[in-house]
Design an enzyme around this catalytic site. Structure first.
Site, short mmCIF file in Angstrom:
data_model
loop_
_atom_site.label_atom_id
_atom_site.label_comp_id
_atom_site.label_asym_id
_atom_site.label_seq_id
_atom_site.Cartn_x
_atom_site.Cartn_y
_atom_site.Cartn_z
N HIS A 18 116.28 82.79 -81.81
CA HIS A 18 115.27 83.14 -81.26
C HIS A 18 115.80 84.02 -80.59
CE1 HIS A 18 113.34 78.59 -82.47
NE2 HIS A 18 112.17 79.72 -82.17
N LYS A 42 101.30 67.80 -83.10
CA LYS A 42 102.41 67.85 -83.67
C LYS A 42 103.80 66.74 -82.73
CE LYS A 42 103.66 72.81 -85.13
NZ LYS A 42 104.48 73.39 -85.23
N ARG A 91 111.62 86.51 -90.49
CA ARG A 91 112.69 86.08 -91.16
C ARG A 91 112.79 87.06 -92.67
NH1 ARG A 91 111.99 80.35 -89.31
NH2 ARG A 91 111.12 80.63 -88.97
N SER A 129 114.83 76.17 -86.49
CA SER A 129 114.67 74.81 -85.85
C SER A 129 114.52 73.73 -86.83
CB SER A 129 113.39 74.41 -84.92
OG SER A 129 113.49 75.48 -83.39
P1 ADP Z 1 106.54 77.67 -84.46
O1 ADP Z 1 105.99 77.14 -84.73
O2 ADP Z 1 105.34 79.22 -83.29
O3 ADP Z 1 106.63 78.96 -86.02
P2 ADP Z 1 109.00 78.19 -83.64
O4 ADP Z 1 109.53 77.65 -82.65
O5 ADP Z 1 109.38 77.50 -85.22
O6 ADP Z 1 107.42 78.89 -83.67
O7 ADP Z 1 109.34 80.15 -83.90
C1 ADP Z 1 108.83 81.09 -83.16
C2 ADP Z 1 109.38 82.28 -83.59
O8 ADP Z 1 110.88 82.58 -83.76
C3 ADP Z 1 108.36 82.66 -84.57
O9 ADP Z 1 107.83 84.05 -84.48
C4 ADP Z 1 109.31 82.63 -85.73
O10 ADP Z 1 109.19 84.01 -86.71
C5 ADP Z 1 110.58 83.08 -84.95
N1 ADP Z 1 111.85 82.65 -85.40
C6 ADP Z 1 112.22 81.24 -85.43
N2 ADP Z 1 113.36 81.51 -85.90
C7 ADP Z 1 114.14 82.27 -86.08
C8 ADP Z 1 114.75 83.09 -86.33
N3 ADP Z 1 116.10 82.07 -87.39
N4 ADP Z 1 115.13 84.63 -86.53
C9 ADP Z 1 113.75 85.10 -86.51
N5 ADP Z 1 113.15 84.56 -85.62
C10 ADP Z 1 112.71 83.34 -85.31
#
Ligand code: ADP
Length: 173
Positions: A18, A42, A91, A129
């Site tokens: 992130h 969730k 990703r 995450s």
């Molecule tokens: P969501 O439930 O909306 O997917 P996340 O917190 O998992 O929430 O992800 C938020 C955003 O961050 C999404 O666009 C996701 O693709 C991006 N994201 C999560 N992990 C990574 C990573 N390792 N590299 C790049 N983008 C990421």
């Protein structure tokens, strides 16, 4: 550099993947507003308040990064805070289909708001995450995968991790 971007997601917890996307966003946009979705369906590890607090600490002293929570339609939230761009991280191909659907639906709901996808450094392309939580719980090190405050908060949640090999632990930053 005129536009304000919002970066929506769960951030349960925020990871270096992130952070990588936020840094890229800051190189293009005036500011990045991290928007944590409040989703009663969730069952997150960290409460919304804890996630806000973690992100505030991570970006303390950087006025170009803000954090907020939202519920309801993302495009309505974007309009309300004056953001014209939604940033999302891509990703791998596995992210693509869902993101593509969301982007087109959001465009249909509000054509003034543009979705921009950014690719993280390759080293973060496998990071999520969910994986961070699993690895930590099983005793693996998440040191280079999350900001130090997240590692501390994980330790507070789960307690000390017994499975971690002796000698591999470094002192708290
Ligand atoms: P969501 O439930 O909306 O997917 P996340 O917190 O998992 O929430 O992800 C938020 C955003 O961050 C999404 O666009 C996701 O693709 C991006 N994201 C999560 N992990 C990574 C990573 N390792 N590299 C790049 N983008 C990421």
């Amino acid at each position: 550099m005129k536009s304000l971007a919002i970066f929506p997601g769960s951030f349960d917890p925020i990871t270096n993947g992130h952070l990588d996307i936020i840094a890229r966003g800051l190189s293009v946009f005036r500011g990045v507003r991290i928007a944590i979705l409040v989703n009663p369906d969730k069952r997150p590890l960290f409460t919304v308040e804890e996630r806000v607090d973690i992100i505030r600490l991570t970006y303390r002293g950087n006025p170009r990064v803000q954090v907020d929570t939202f519920s309801g339609l993302l495009v309505d939230y974007a309009e309300r805070v004056g953001a014209s761009v939604i940033v999302r991280g891509l990703r791998a191909i596995s992210d693509f289909e869902y993101e593509f659907q969301m982007a087109l639906m959001n465009r249909r709901l509000n054509p003034r708001i543009e979705t921009v996808f950014m690719m993280p450094a390759e080293s973060y392309s496998y990071l999520s995450s969910r994986l961070v939580k699993e690895v930590f719980q099983l005793g693996g090190s998440v040191r280079d995968l999350v900001p130090p405050v997240v590692e501390r908060r994980l330790r507070e949640k789960y307690g000390p991790v017994p499975a971690q090999p002796v000698g591999r632990r470094r002192s708290r930053r």
